[in-house]
Design a protein around this motif. Structure first.
Motif, mmCIF file in Angstrom:
data_model
loop_
_atom_site.group_PDB
_atom_site.id
_atom_site.type_symbol
_atom_site.label_atom_id
_atom_site.label_comp_id
_atom_site.label_asym_id
_atom_site.label_seq_id
_atom_site.Cartn_x
_atom_site.Cartn_y
_atom_site.Cartn_z
ATOM 1 N N ILE A 92 0.855 -1.181 0.000
ATOM 2 C CA ILE A 92 0.000 0.000 0.000
ATOM 3 C C ILE A 92 0.895 1.236 0.000
ATOM 4 O O ILE A 92 1.859 1.320 0.770
ATOM 5 C CB ILE A 92 -0.918 0.015 1.239
ATOM 6 C CG1 ILE A 92 -1.953 -1.122 1.148
ATOM 7 C CG2 ILE A 92 -1.621 1.353 1.374
ATOM 8 C CD1 ILE A 92 -2.860 -1.222 2.352
ATOM 9 N N GLY A 93 0.582 2.200 -0.859
ATOM 10 C CA GLY A 93 1.384 3.411 -0.973
ATOM 11 C C GLY A 93 1.153 4.398 0.161
ATOM 12 O O GLY A 93 0.551 4.074 1.194
ATOM 13 N N SER A 94 1.608 5.608 -0.044
ATOM 14 C CA SER A 94 1.537 6.651 0.992
ATOM 15 C C SER A 94 0.143 7.264 1.105
ATOM 16 O O SER A 94 -0.642 7.233 0.165
ATOM 17 C CB SER A 94 2.546 7.756 0.658
ATOM 18 O OG SER A 94 3.863 7.248 0.662
ATOM 19 N N TRP A 95 -0.146 7.816 2.284
ATOM 20 C CA TRP A 95 -1.377 8.559 2.586
ATOM 21 C C TRP A 95 -2.636 7.710 2.454
ATOM 22 O O TRP A 95 -3.717 8.223 2.170
ATOM 23 C CB TRP A 95 -1.488 9.808 1.692
ATOM 24 C CG TRP A 95 -0.218 10.586 1.659
ATOM 25 C CD1 TRP A 95 0.369 11.228 2.715
ATOM 26 C CD2 TRP A 95 0.653 10.777 0.549
ATOM 27 N NE1 TRP A 95 1.549 11.802 2.319
ATOM 28 C CE2 TRP A 95 1.747 11.551 0.996
ATOM 29 C CE3 TRP A 95 0.606 10.376 -0.790
ATOM 30 C CZ2 TRP A 95 2.789 11.913 0.158
ATOM 31 C CZ3 TRP A 95 1.655 10.752 -1.629
ATOM 32 C CH2 TRP A 95 2.715 11.507 -1.150
ATOM 33 N N VAL A 114 3.970 -0.549 3.803
ATOM 34 C CA VAL A 114 3.085 0.606 3.638
ATOM 35 C C VAL A 114 3.936 1.855 3.473
ATOM 36 O O VAL A 114 5.063 1.928 3.956
ATOM 37 C CB VAL A 114 2.119 0.772 4.830
ATOM 38 C CG1 VAL A 114 1.208 -0.428 4.944
ATOM 39 C CG2 VAL A 114 2.872 1.008 6.130
ATOM 40 N N GLY A 115 3.376 2.879 2.806
ATOM 41 C CA GLY A 115 4.077 4.133 2.600
ATOM 42 C C GLY A 115 3.940 5.070 3.781
ATOM 43 O O GLY A 115 3.496 4.688 4.865
ATOM 44 N N VAL A 116 4.297 6.326 3.577
ATOM 45 C CA VAL A 116 4.269 7.305 4.662
ATOM 46 C C VAL A 116 2.835 7.672 5.031
ATOM 47 O O VAL A 116 1.914 7.563 4.228
ATOM 48 C CB VAL A 116 5.046 8.582 4.278
ATOM 49 C CG1 VAL A 116 6.491 8.248 3.964
ATOM 50 C CG2 VAL A 116 4.396 9.310 3.108
ATOM 51 N N SER A 135 7.458 -3.516 7.181
ATOM 52 C CA SER A 135 7.998 -2.166 7.160
ATOM 53 C C SER A 135 6.902 -1.125 7.240
ATOM 54 O O SER A 135 5.881 -1.231 6.566
ATOM 55 C CB SER A 135 8.814 -1.966 5.876
ATOM 56 O OG SER A 135 9.277 -0.641 5.756
ATOM 57 N N ALA A 136 7.095 -0.106 8.070
ATOM 58 C CA ALA A 136 6.168 1.021 8.193
ATOM 59 C C ALA A 136 6.974 2.305 8.122
ATOM 60 O O ALA A 136 7.842 2.544 8.956
ATOM 61 C CB ALA A 136 5.403 0.944 9.504
ATOM 62 N N ARG A 137 6.695 3.148 7.152
ATOM 63 C CA ARG A 137 7.468 4.368 6.968
ATOM 64 C C ARG A 137 6.977 5.473 7.912
ATOM 65 O O ARG A 137 6.169 5.225 8.802
ATOM 66 C CB ARG A 137 7.426 4.778 5.499
ATOM 67 C CG ARG A 137 8.119 3.751 4.592
ATOM 68 C CD ARG A 137 7.917 4.056 3.127
ATOM 69 N NE ARG A 137 8.551 5.318 2.750
ATOM 70 C CZ ARG A 137 8.405 5.873 1.553
ATOM 71 N NH1 ARG A 137 7.643 5.293 0.629
ATOM 72 N NH2 ARG A 137 8.995 7.018 1.275
#
Length: 231
Positions: A92-95, A114-116, A135-137
């Motif tokens: 899944i990308g950011s936001w 996941v993104g930011v 991973s979690a940004r």
């Protein structure tokens, strides 16, 4: 219809229902700014680009059983989504789902990365399960005042502002490699001073971690299987 390119049905404020039973791939900005959409049927979609359902105010249920990857800015500012089913999604990308005030329970059984700003400003979410997340940004679950339970036993890499300003959370079965003393200090900060409990059964107790725990008002701590009540 098996594929749609970017900006398809972008800013359509009257569309209430959309069905595409054979659609596999979706480009960017699909159904962006569709305020009236309340029914969506996409049973075979595997890939979605950026800004999917960005600013959608009417859709309450989203079921994408075959989806594996979704881009940035998807489901951002959706104030109505109460049910979400993404059983196969791995990235899944950011936001994602930023500023959603209706979702209470969420489970992502196969999600790895996941993104930011994932689920940032979600002040309705109560529990979240991500059993395979690695991973979690940055700004992961930042500013979630209602979240009570997070289950992410495999998470190893997190960015800054991890769980920042989460008042009621209980952390269960988090990987010991995630928690350096610096990260734990950042997480259990003054903004999280009402945090209920931390359960880190595999985390070794060090002098630094003991000092961090004493500084903040964490009510219950479980370290290496030993329960400690902080008064």
């Amino acid at each position: 219809l098996m594929q749609v390119k970017s900006c398809f049905l972008h800013q359509n404020e009257k569309l209430e229902k959309f069905e595409a039973p054979n659609l596999l791939e979706i480009g960017n900005h699909f159904l962006h700014h569709n305020f009236a959409l309340s029914h969506l049927f996409l049973p075979k979609v595997t890939t979605i680009g950026n800004d999917f359902l960005h600013y959608n105010k009417s859709l309450s249920n989203l079921d994408l059983p075959k989806l594996k990857r979704i881009g940035d800015g998807c489901l951002t500012c959706n104030g109505a989504i109460k049910f979400l089913n993404l059983p196969e999604v791995t990235e899944i990308g950011s936001w994602f789902l930023q500023n959603n005030r209706a979702l209470i329970h969420a489970k992502f059984p196969k999600l790895l990365n996941v993104g930011v700003e994932f689920l940032q400003f979600n002040n309705s979410l109560v529990d979240l399960e991500m059993p395979r997340l690695i991973s979690a940004r940055s700004s992961f679950l930042e500013y979630n005042r209602t979240l009570e339970k997070l289950y992410a036993p495999r998470i190893k890499d997190v960015g800054v502002f991890f769980l920042f300003d989460n008042k009621n959370i209980t952390l269960e079965s988090l990987n010991k490699k995630t928690f350096s003393p610096a990260l734990l200090s950042s997480m259990v900060n003054l903004y999280n001073k009402e945090i209920n409990s931390i359960k880190l059964s595999t985390l070794s107790i060090t002098k630094q971690i003991k000092k961090i725990i004493c500084l903040y008002k964490v009510r219950d701590i479980v370290l290496d299987g030993i329960h400690k009540n902080k008064n």
